[in-house]
Design a protein around this motif. Structure first.
Motif, PDB file in Angstrom:
ATOM      1  N   PRO A  27     -23.771   1.266  33.346  1.00  0.00           N
ATOM      2  CA  PRO A  27     -24.472   2.559  33.359  1.00  0.00           C
ATOM      3  C   PRO A  27     -23.518   3.728  33.566  1.00  0.00           C
ATOM      4  N   SER A  28     -22.446   3.511  34.308  1.00  0.00           N
ATOM      5  CA  SER A  28     -21.479   4.564  34.584  1.00  0.00           C
ATOM      6  C   SER A  28     -20.573   4.864  33.405  1.00  0.00           C
ATOM      7  N   GLY A  29     -20.548   3.979  32.417  1.00  0.00           N
ATOM      8  CA  GLY A  29     -19.698   4.184  31.257  1.00  0.00           C
ATOM      9  C   GLY A  29     -18.506   3.252  31.184  1.00  0.00           C
ATOM     10  N   GLY A  30     -18.226   2.508  32.245  1.00  0.00           N
ATOM     11  CA  GLY A  30     -17.113   1.564  32.232  1.00  0.00           C
ATOM     12  C   GLY A  30     -17.449   0.313  31.442  1.00  0.00           C
ATOM     13  N   SER A  31     -16.415  -0.373  30.944  1.00  0.00           N
ATOM     14  CA  SER A  31     -16.651  -1.604  30.193  1.00  0.00           C
ATOM     15  C   SER A  31     -17.037  -2.725  31.150  1.00  0.00           C
ATOM     16  N   LEU A  32     -17.952  -3.590  30.696  1.00  0.00           N
ATOM     17  CA  LEU A  32     -18.424  -4.699  31.521  1.00  0.00           C
ATOM     18  C   LEU A  32     -17.845  -5.996  30.983  1.00  0.00           C
ATOM     19  N   MET A  33     -16.792  -6.465  31.630  1.00  0.00           N
ATOM     20  CA  MET A  33     -16.117  -7.696  31.241  1.00  0.00           C
ATOM     21  C   MET A  33     -16.240  -8.688  32.394  1.00  0.00           C
ATOM     22  N   ILE A  34     -16.834  -9.868  32.097  1.00  0.00           N
ATOM     23  CA  ILE A  34     -17.144 -10.852  33.134  1.00  0.00           C
ATOM     24  C   ILE A  34     -16.522 -12.207  32.776  1.00  0.00           C
ATOM     25  N   ASN A  35     -16.129 -12.954  33.796  1.00  0.00           N
ATOM     26  CA  ASN A  35     -15.513 -14.261  33.599  1.00  0.00           C
ATOM     27  C   ASN A  35     -16.344 -15.137  32.660  1.00  0.00           C
ATOM     28  N   ARG A  36     -15.674 -15.668  31.637  1.00  0.00           N
ATOM     29  CA  ARG A  36     -16.351 -16.433  30.597  1.00  0.00           C
ATOM     30  C   ARG A  36     -16.998 -17.716  31.139  1.00  0.00           C
ATOM     31  N   THR A  37     -16.399 -18.326  32.155  1.00  0.00           N
ATOM     32  CA  THR A  37     -16.972 -19.532  32.746  1.00  0.00           C
ATOM     33  C   THR A  37     -18.387 -19.269  33.245  1.00  0.00           C
ATOM     34  N   ALA A  38     -18.600 -18.111  33.856  1.00  0.00           N
ATOM     35  CA  ALA A  38     -19.931 -17.747  34.353  1.00  0.00           C
ATOM     36  C   ALA A  38     -20.882 -17.418  33.215  1.00  0.00           C
ATOM     37  N   VAL A  39     -20.396 -16.662  32.258  1.00  0.00           N
ATOM     38  CA  VAL A  39     -21.245 -16.216  31.145  1.00  0.00           C
ATOM     39  C   VAL A  39     -21.727 -17.395  30.299  1.00  0.00           C
ATOM     40  N   GLU A  40     -20.897 -18.417  30.175  1.00  0.00           N
ATOM     41  CA  GLU A  40     -21.252 -19.571  29.334  1.00  0.00           C
ATOM     42  C   GLU A  40     -22.044 -20.639  30.081  1.00  0.00           C
ATOM     43  N   ALA A  41     -22.363 -20.400  31.345  1.00  0.00           N
ATOM     44  CA  ALA A  41     -23.137 -21.366  32.127  1.00  0.00           C
ATOM     45  C   ALA A  41     -24.592 -21.402  31.682  1.00  0.00           C
ATOM     46  N   GLY A  87     -25.250 -10.745  47.259  1.00  0.00           N
ATOM     47  CA  GLY A  87     -26.038 -10.522  46.055  1.00  0.00           C
ATOM     48  C   GLY A  87     -25.180 -10.196  44.854  1.00  0.00           C
ATOM     49  N   ARG A  88     -25.408  -9.033  44.298  1.00  0.00           N
ATOM     50  CA  ARG A  88     -24.775  -8.590  43.053  1.00  0.00           C
ATOM     51  C   ARG A  88     -23.261  -8.462  43.144  1.00  0.00           C
ATOM     52  N   LYS A  89     -22.700  -8.357  44.357  1.00  0.00           N
ATOM     53  CA  LYS A  89     -21.244  -8.234  44.497  1.00  0.00           C
ATOM     54  C   LYS A  89     -20.512  -9.519  44.109  1.00  0.00           C
ATOM     55  N   SER A  90     -21.225 -10.633  44.025  1.00  0.00           N
ATOM     56  CA  SER A  90     -20.591 -11.860  43.545  1.00  0.00           C
ATOM     57  C   SER A  90     -20.132 -11.693  42.096  1.00  0.00           C
ATOM     58  N   ILE A  91     -20.840 -10.851  41.343  1.00  0.00           N
ATOM     59  CA  ILE A  91     -20.484 -10.589  39.946  1.00  0.00           C
ATOM     60  C   ILE A  91     -19.464  -9.460  39.847  1.00  0.00           C
ATOM     61  N   LEU A  92     -19.821  -8.308  40.371  1.00  0.00           N
ATOM     62  CA  LEU A  92     -18.956  -7.129  40.358  1.00  0.00           C
ATOM     63  C   LEU A  92     -18.782  -6.630  41.780  1.00  0.00           C
ATOM     64  N   PRO A  93     -17.569  -6.798  42.337  1.00  0.00           N
ATOM     65  CA  PRO A  93     -16.290  -7.107  41.687  1.00  0.00           C
ATOM     66  C   PRO A  93     -15.914  -8.588  41.598  1.00  0.00           C
ATOM     67  N   GLY A  94     -16.712  -9.497  42.164  1.00  0.00           N
ATOM     68  CA  GLY A  94     -16.321 -10.891  42.353  1.00  0.00           C
ATOM     69  C   GLY A  94     -15.676 -11.576  41.176  1.00  0.00           C
ATOM     70  N   ILE A  95     -16.341 -11.555  40.003  1.00  0.00           N
ATOM     71  CA  ILE A  95     -15.804 -12.278  38.842  1.00  0.00           C
ATOM     72  C   ILE A  95     -15.658 -11.347  37.641  1.00  0.00           C
ATOM     73  N   ALA A  96     -15.450 -10.070  37.904  1.00  0.00           N
ATOM     74  CA  ALA A  96     -15.303  -9.089  36.833  1.00  0.00           C
ATOM     75  C   ALA A  96     -13.840  -8.891  36.465  1.00  0.00           C
ATOM     76  N   THR A 147     -12.956  -3.534  34.741  1.00  0.00           N
ATOM     77  CA  THR A 147     -14.342  -3.252  35.145  1.00  0.00           C
ATOM     78  C   THR A 147     -14.389  -2.846  36.609  1.00  0.00           C
ATOM     79  N   VAL A 148     -13.612  -3.536  37.451  1.00  0.00           N
ATOM     80  CA  VAL A 148     -13.549  -3.190  38.875  1.00  0.00           C
ATOM     81  C   VAL A 148     -13.014  -1.775  39.053  1.00  0.00           C
ATOM     82  N   LEU A 149     -11.969  -1.437  38.329  1.00  0.00           N
ATOM     83  CA  LEU A 149     -11.382  -0.105  38.436  1.00  0.00           C
ATOM     84  C   LEU A 149     -12.382   0.983  38.059  1.00  0.00           C
TER      85      LEU A 149
END
Length: 423
Positions: free
Chosen positions: A147-161, A181-190, A194-196
């Protein structure tokens, strides 16, 4: 009066006259007692999910199940949580391929010793464990734009589960409001990019990016979106006491279960601020006080309960040094906290540099307060970062008194700065 302060894997004693104490701020999580064992608390939460089907039902028929797990920098009692999660999944689906994805965020990889300390030998030897590397672009899947405009790139292992689960804990967080909660994804596996983008100067500067605040928090909004797009289906988050023991657990929907856990914690962690000229705080001991980088979190509790121009005394072992090379260099090379802050605020979202968010918060503190570090970190390192070094609490108070120029000051003590929401 003698007050025990968590420090590394031990403690430091603070001896102080009761007449000098303005306030002693504790989280009531340290007083909360459950009649159940830690494993029973987790098991009951898994059996009674909030806003979701049970983990057994969700696991049936799935081939690839991924469990996101916090890394070595977080005191998540995975040795309690993970066996219960694995047993639940295997009971429903013994054929599933299970992977534990360690959410390092922007941190270094966990060592084998740290993994065994966290999960135990049986899990490390028998379950596939993948270490997230935020800077490995090949490991990332493109999920669009935040939503902020940054790119959303997430670890492929999670996405393909086929089923994505996250374990973690809920504590007050100094700019995301609460962990879990949601912090497991961002920044956890982002991705690091995306974190920056999410940790940009504009967001960290927001008055809503503070401890205990979720509503209108711009970082939280991005994180929720990332969790949704990653299809995080189920979470198991715990609340822990000062001994890192589980006192409550919340399982189920990534948002509903997390919010319920946040409400529970806020009811225990809220403490009325007691303004004083000197505030003593800590980062809750090991593993959260391994470095200066993490210790900024505990300092923000002091910020919320201090008079203008007051002195922060931070007791933090920092056995791992500064914890971030860019973080350290920002202050070592920076002329002043004011100049550091000016440089940071002039950067656009996509110009965010590594560790900038931590630098921004520390600069904010240093612009208003002198900070005295009681630490095992090198004296030169502390001084390079525009702070004062002390090897003992007694020396820290001598420095504070000299900086204040008087001896009639009052003191507020926050024995565990990361566990309290100062209101």
């Amino acid at each position: 009066m003698r007050i025990s302060l968590p420090y590394g894997k031990g403690s430091k004693d603070l001896e102080i006259s009761e007449e000098r104490i303005e306030g002693l701020l504790y989280s009531r999580t340290h007083e909360y007692k459950s009649q159940k064992s830690e494993s029973e608390i987790v098991r009951d939460a898994l059996r009674n999910p909030i806003g979701s089907e049970s983990l057994e039902i969700l696991s049936k028929g799935k081939k690839k199940i991924v469990i996101i797990s916090s890394d070595h920098t977080r005191p998540v009692p995975s040795h309690v949580i993970m066996p219960e999660v694995l047993a639940t999944i295997r009971k429903a689906n013994s054929d599933a391929e299970i992977t534990i994805l360690v959410a390092t965020g922007a941190h270094r990889a966990s060592t084998d010793e740290e993994l065994r300390d966290k999960y135990g030998d049986e899990i490390v030897d028998n379950v596939r464990i993948v270490m997230h590397d935020s800077k490995n672009e090949a490991d990332m899947a493109d999920l669009g734009t935040l939503p902020s405009g940054g790119s959303l790139m997430i670890n492929r292992t999670a996405v393909e589960a086929d089923l994505l689960i996250a374990e973690g804990f809920i504590e007050p967080h100094f700019f995301a409001g609460f962990s879990g909660g949601r912090k497991s994804i961002l920044p956890g596996i982002a991705s690091y990019k995306t974190v920056l983008a999410n940790h940009c100067a504009e967001f960290i500067d927001s008055r809503y990016a503070r401890t205990g605040i979720l509503e209108n928090n711009p970082l939280h909004i991005d994180m929720l979106y990332a969790a949704e797009k990653s299809n995080l289906k189920f979470i198991i988050n715990v609340v822990i006491d000062q001994d890192k023991k589980v006192i409550a657990a919340f399982a189920g929907d990534r948002e509903k279960a997390h919010y319920e856990g946040c409400r529970f914690l806020k009811g225990l962690a809220g403490a009325e601020g007691k303004k004083a000229d000197v505030v003593v705080t800590t980062n809750g001991g090991y593993p959260l006080d391994q470095n200066i980088y993490q210790s900024v979190k505990g300092m923000t509790a002091a910020e919320a309960s201090i008079n203008d121009g007051g002195i922060i005394i931070m007791a933090s072992e920092c056995s791992d040094g500064h914890g971030g090379e860019e973080f350290y260099k920002t202050f070592k090379d920076g002329a002043s906290p004011e100049k550091i802050m000016k440089d940071i605020l002039e950067r656009e979202r996509n110009e965010t540099v590594p560790d900038q968010w931590e630098s921004q918060v520390l600069a904010r503190l240093l612009m208003k307060h002198e900070i005295v570090m009681v630490t095992d970190a090198p004296k030169q390192m502390i001084e390079d970062m525009h702070m004062h070094y002390a090897k003992s609490m007694e020396e820290a108070f001598s420095i504070a008194e000299e900086l204040l120029g008087r001896d009639d000051y009052r003191v507020t003590v926050i024995p565990d700065g990361v566990s309290v929401i100062v209101e």
